[in-house]
Design a protein around this motif. Structure first.
Motif, PDB file in Angstrom:
ATOM      1  N   PHE A   1     -94.856 -29.357  55.336  1.00 45.58           N
ATOM      2  CA  PHE A   1     -93.801 -29.553  53.954  1.00 45.58           C
ATOM      3  C   PHE A   1     -92.524 -30.840  54.104  1.00 45.58           C
ATOM      4  O   PHE A   1     -92.492 -31.769  53.270  1.00 45.58           O
ATOM      5  N   TYR A   2     -92.492 -31.061  55.725  1.00 37.83           N
ATOM      6  CA  TYR A   2     -91.087 -31.957  56.150  1.00 37.83           C
ATOM      7  C   TYR A   2     -92.929 -32.945  56.367  1.00 37.83           C
ATOM      8  O   TYR A   2     -91.793 -34.415  55.949  1.00 37.83           O
ATOM      9  N   ALA A   3     -93.089 -32.850  56.623  1.00 36.53           N
ATOM     10  CA  ALA A   3     -94.849 -34.095  57.160  1.00 36.53           C
ATOM     11  C   ALA A   3     -94.828 -35.123  55.762  1.00 36.53           C
ATOM     12  O   ALA A   3     -94.948 -35.690  55.536  1.00 36.53           O
ATOM     13  N   LEU A   4     -94.947 -34.438  54.659  1.00 37.87           N
ATOM     14  CA  LEU A   4     -95.212 -34.159  52.942  1.00 37.87           C
ATOM     15  C   LEU A   4     -94.052 -35.273  52.783  1.00 37.87           C
ATOM     16  O   LEU A   4     -93.783 -35.999  51.919  1.00 37.87           O
ATOM     17  N   ALA A   5     -92.575 -34.500  52.962  1.00 35.43           N
ATOM     18  CA  ALA A   5     -91.888 -35.347  52.471  1.00 35.43           C
ATOM     19  C   ALA A   5     -91.844 -36.783  52.985  1.00 35.43           C
ATOM     20  O   ALA A   5     -91.306 -37.517  52.697  1.00 35.43           O
ATOM     21  N   ILE A   6     -91.551 -36.748  54.680  1.00 35.92           N
ATOM     22  CA  ILE A   6     -91.742 -37.839  55.272  1.00 35.92           C
ATOM     23  C   ILE A   6     -93.167 -39.211  55.089  1.00 35.92           C
ATOM     24  O   ILE A   6     -92.889 -39.890  54.630  1.00 35.92           O
ATOM     25  N   ALA A   7     -94.495 -38.624  54.526  1.00 30.78           N
ATOM     26  CA  ALA A   7     -94.975 -39.204  53.698  1.00 30.78           C
ATOM     27  C   ALA A   7     -94.984 -39.624  52.411  1.00 30.78           C
ATOM     28  O   ALA A   7     -95.187 -41.045  51.964  1.00 30.78           O
ATOM     29  N   VAL A   8     -94.507 -38.631  51.398  1.00 31.83           N
ATOM     30  CA  VAL A   8     -93.694 -39.499  50.313  1.00 31.83           C
ATOM     31  C   VAL A   8     -92.804 -40.308  51.159  1.00 31.83           C
ATOM     32  O   VAL A   8     -93.115 -41.780  49.851  1.00 31.83           O
TER      33      VAL A   8
END
Length: 845
Positions: A260-267
């Motif tokens: 979830f955190y990685a997706l937050a960073i990516a988006v």
């Protein structure tokens, strides 16, 4: 023949007949200006007749052809004109001339300080593209006049500070199709001259991480860019961050939480990362580089929550900043929407609606009650009151009738008007105001220029320091790599000078926009700062503090009734066009006193006038006339001297036997003058000075009535300049207020030139540093207070930004400042600076 003579011949003989006529007209204008300024303009010129003779002599003698036959090159000398910005005095013009004359291939250079134009002659056309670079090295800006019209303007979205503008500028400069590019953060605009399609420029800007569209909205791409629905990166990133944070309190596996955190960073970080790539590629260290580095660094050391928080706070902060900045940048939008898009045009016996762009000069339009005037023009029929506040800032409507000028954007309060159009839509007063305000908002103030230079040095230094913090302590002291990497990344975030860089331009844009809405044009941040630092203000008397036209001051009867004396005076003066005669007639008309039957009217040049009234010849004139008639004036001498000592002009009324009465005429004070002077004193000005060409007596009387602290009398135009210089030598910042034409030398020599009546004269709008659009001084105290408040807010912003950075730096090393707190402090400081600057938009007169 000398080389210099050949250059002159080449320059005057090359080019079309129209170009030669433009040269002749320019030199004629130069002579007019020089005569007006009594020799203050240093550029030499000749009359139109002399220029034409010189054209004929150099083009018809055949000497050029003889020289060519003697072995001179066939390539004709080409001339290109440039607009020069940044010149402060004629010596700047000399500096540019000397600097360019040393460049190989340049045959001739002529810089005119008065018009801020430069003509460069060269045989090789390729040299002309290098001129702006050479001039920039000398400390000035040069833009080719013939190519400025080809510049396209784009609106750019997403710029948060000056470094973003620099990134776009550098990126576009690397494109071969881009010939010239200027990006201004303050106004959010991109000015570019290119040889490709607008779509390509928009794509290049998008690659830099920003959105752009043509300001004119003429292409489909521009429209799409303007109306496009942006992907809600901040919302999606925040949702992923929230899911990860909530999941950390549940049995959800660590892998899911990290995902979830990685997706937050990516988006949330995709756009900053893309912008950072192009910024680094173009050699720029902007906030996107710093934030992207921080987010990636946090992920590398396993601080996924911190990295996601950095990205989300950065995205939210950007969104809030952009919204606030757009409100500031659009401070002038209210002016742009003033003039209607259509006009009701008379064609034959019909009235047809047309877009204002399609209406030609000379066409007749109708303006109904309650409507806004669509174009500048002259009233052909009808009378009404017009609200001119959008143009001049005047609080009360102005009565207009046949023959009067009306301006686009003003509101017709009552009667219907038929107006003959005198200016096209792009040349109206409101169009010029908008153009000048936008130009002013793009000009850097001295404080802004200093801050930009400071940020340019500060950012790379702190970036290098952050890298050293990450590497040196673990190597030397054996500290934990993760701990020092974290501190180094936090330092990267703190290094972003966003709040500091935007501390000045946002305040400048807000203040200039506020002033424009109140009928005051401030020509740039430099002049806004100068207005805030002014200590002494000098006023031209005639037409500035006074009405500029004589009025009756005293009526003294020696024989008969007062009304009878005025009636006789009106009868004699009614047929004269002299200003004093007009003042006497107007005085009688205001009191309902009519002229009597008279005949045999005669003007007596230099003395007065006479008329036969009921068989008796009456005279109205000066004491010289009555002395020649043999009328004794001994008993009146003391009374006449007293009136003259007060600066009044005497008109004696009587016959060849006796004096019937005395009428004194004087320049009258404007109604607002006394109130204005008191208000300016309350604004903090140390001294108010009056300059006048009138005699000592008149100057003393007007100065006493107005309440000024000091006056200079018996001044020629060049003497006014000396008076300004004297005030400056006393160690004071001096502003000069005049009409923008007759007072040009004094306006130019002062620290700040303020011209009146810009709505009626193009000259005032072009020459002065500050222009009061109305023909009065009502808005002057507001301008001074606004400028001083702007200076105060700029200082508050700069100190707040610096202290915030210092506090963050101090708190990083003990470990009190987390990464997300560093982002919050940076974004928060920028928002506070913007909101503080926006207070200037609401500053009331």
């Amino acid at each position: 023949m000398s080389a210099n003579e050949k250059d002159i011949q080449n320059s005057c003989c090359s080019g079309s007949h129209e170009q030669k006529l433009e040269v002749i007209q320019a030199e004629t204008d130069c002579c007019s200006k020089e005569n007006t300024d009594h020799g203050k303009q240093e550029a030499s010129c000749c009359t139109a007749q002399e220029t034409e003779e010189r054209e004929s002599s150099c083009c018809e003698t055949g000497e050029v052809d003889d020289d060519k036959d003697a072995g001179q090159p066939d390539n004709p000398l080409q001339l290109v004109e440039y607009q020069i910005k940044g010149m402060d005095c004629p010596s700047c013009a000399a500096t540019i001339e000397k600097g360019l004359q040393k460049k190989e291939g340049i045959q001739s250079v002529s810089v005119n300080y008065g018009t801020a134009k430069m003509a460069v002659g060269a045989e090789n056309p390729a040299l002309f593209d290098q001129i702006p670079q050479h001039v920039k090295k000398l400390g000035f800006d040069a833009h080719p006049l013939q190519t400025e019209r080809e510049m396209e303007t784009y609106k750019v979205e997403g710029m948060d500070c000056g470094s973003c503008a620099a990134t776009i500028e550098k990126h576009l400069s690397n494109n071969a199709a881009v010939k010239e590019v200027r990006v201004n953060f303050s106004t959010g605009k991109l000015h570019v001259r290119h040889t490709t399609k607008p779509d390509e420029i928009i794509k290049e800007v998008q690659r830099s991480g920003f959105e752009a569209y043509l300001e004119s909205g003429e292409t489909p791409a521009a429209g799409k860019g303007n109306d496009r629905r942006h992907f809600p990166a901040a919302t999606v990133s925040g949702t992923m961050l929230a899911l990860g944070f909530i999941g950390s309190f549940t049995p959800l596996s660590a892998a899911w939480i990290t995902a979830f955190y990685a997706l937050a960073i990516a988006v949330g970080g995709w756009k900053p990362l893309r912008s950072a790539f192009y910024a680094v590629k173009s050699g720029s260290l902007d906030m996107n580089v710093l934030m992207a580095s921080a987010a990636l660094g946090a992920a590398l050391i396993g601080e996924w929550f911190e990295g996601a928080m950095v990205v989300w706070l950065f995205a939210v902060g950007n969104a809030l900043q952009n919204r606030s900045l757009e409100r500031t940048r659009d401070s002038i939008r209210s002016l742009m929407n003033i003039a209607p898009a259509e006009a009701l045009v008379k064609e034959g016996r019909q009235w047809i609606r047309k877009a204002v762009e399609e209406v030609s000069i000379g066409e007749v339009i109708v303006v109904k009650p309650g409507d806004r005037v669509p174009l500048d023009g002259e009233i052909l029929s009808g009378a009404s009151s017009l609200n001119q506040a959008p143009i001049t800032g005047e609080s009360l409507p102005v009565d207009k009738q046949e023959g009067d000028v009306v301006y686009a954007g003003t509101i017709n309060e009552s009667g219907s008007l038929e107006v003959r159009v005198t200016k096209r839509s792009e040349d109206t007063a409101i169009a010029k105001i908008i153009h000048l305000v936008e130009e002013a908002q793009e000009k850097k103030a001295p404080t802004q220029a200093f801050v930009d230079r400071f940020a340019g040095v500060y950012t790379p230094i702190v970036f290098i320091l952050a890298l050293l913090v990450m590497v040196i302590p673990p190597l030397i002291t054996g500290g934990a790599w993760g701990e020092w990497l974290y501190k180094g990344i936090s330092l990267l975030v703190v290094a972003c000078p966003c709040a500091l860089v935007i501390s000045t331009p946002v305040a400048i844009v807000s203040a200039i926009g506020n002033a424009a809405r109140h009928g005051v044009l401030i020509k740039g941040g430099t002049f806004l700062e100068k207005a805030g630092a002014i200590q002494v203000m000098a006023f031209d008397k005639t037409g500035t503090l006074t009405e500029g036209r004589p009025k009756v001051a005293d009526v003294i009867t020696l024989h008969g009734e007062k009304d009878e004396l005025i009636s006789i005076a009106r009868t004699i003066e009614e047929y004269s066009a002299h200003p004093i005669a007009a003042a006497v007639s107007a005085y009688a008309s205001e009191r309902g006193i009519s002229a009597v039957n008279g005949r045999d009217f005669r003007a007596l040049p230099g003395k007065g006038a006479q008329a036969d009234i009921d068989g008796t010849v009456y005279y109205a004139g000066n004491s010289k006339l009555f002395k020649e008639l043999g009328v004794p004036l001994n008993e009146l001498e003391s009374q006449l001297k007293q009136l003259q000592s007060e600066g009044k002009t005497i008109v004696l009324i009587g016959t060849a036997e006796e004096i019937s009465g005395i009428i004194s005429v004087a320049d009258s004070m404007r109604e607002i003058t006394v109130r204005l002077i008191q208000s300016l004193k309350q604004s903090g000005l140390k001294e108010l000075v009056m300059l006048t060409g009138d005699n000592e007596g008149t100057a003393r009387r007007i100065a006493a009535e107005a309440g000024v602290d000091r006056y200079f009398a018996d001044l020629m135009p060049e003497d006014k300049t000396k008076a300004i210089e004297k005030l400056k030598h006393e160690g004071k910042q001096v502003a000069m207020v005049g009409d923008g034409i007759n007072d040009a030398p004094a306006l130019a020599s002062s620290d700040l030139g303020i011209a009146m009546g810009g709505a009626g004269t193009d000259t005032a709008m072009e020459t002065a540093d500050v222009v009061l659009m109305a023909d009065n001084l009502e808005k002057l105290p507001h301008t001074i207070r606004l400028s001083r408040k702007a200076l105060t807010i700029i200082k508050q912003n700069v100190w707040f930004s610096l202290l915030t950075k210092l506090a963050a730096l101090v708190l990083i090393f003990p470990g009190f400042l987390t990464l997300w707190m560093a982002v919050l402090s940076d974004t928060g400081a920028a928002l506070i600076v913007i909101l503080n600057s926006m207070r200037l938009l609401r500053h009331k007169a």
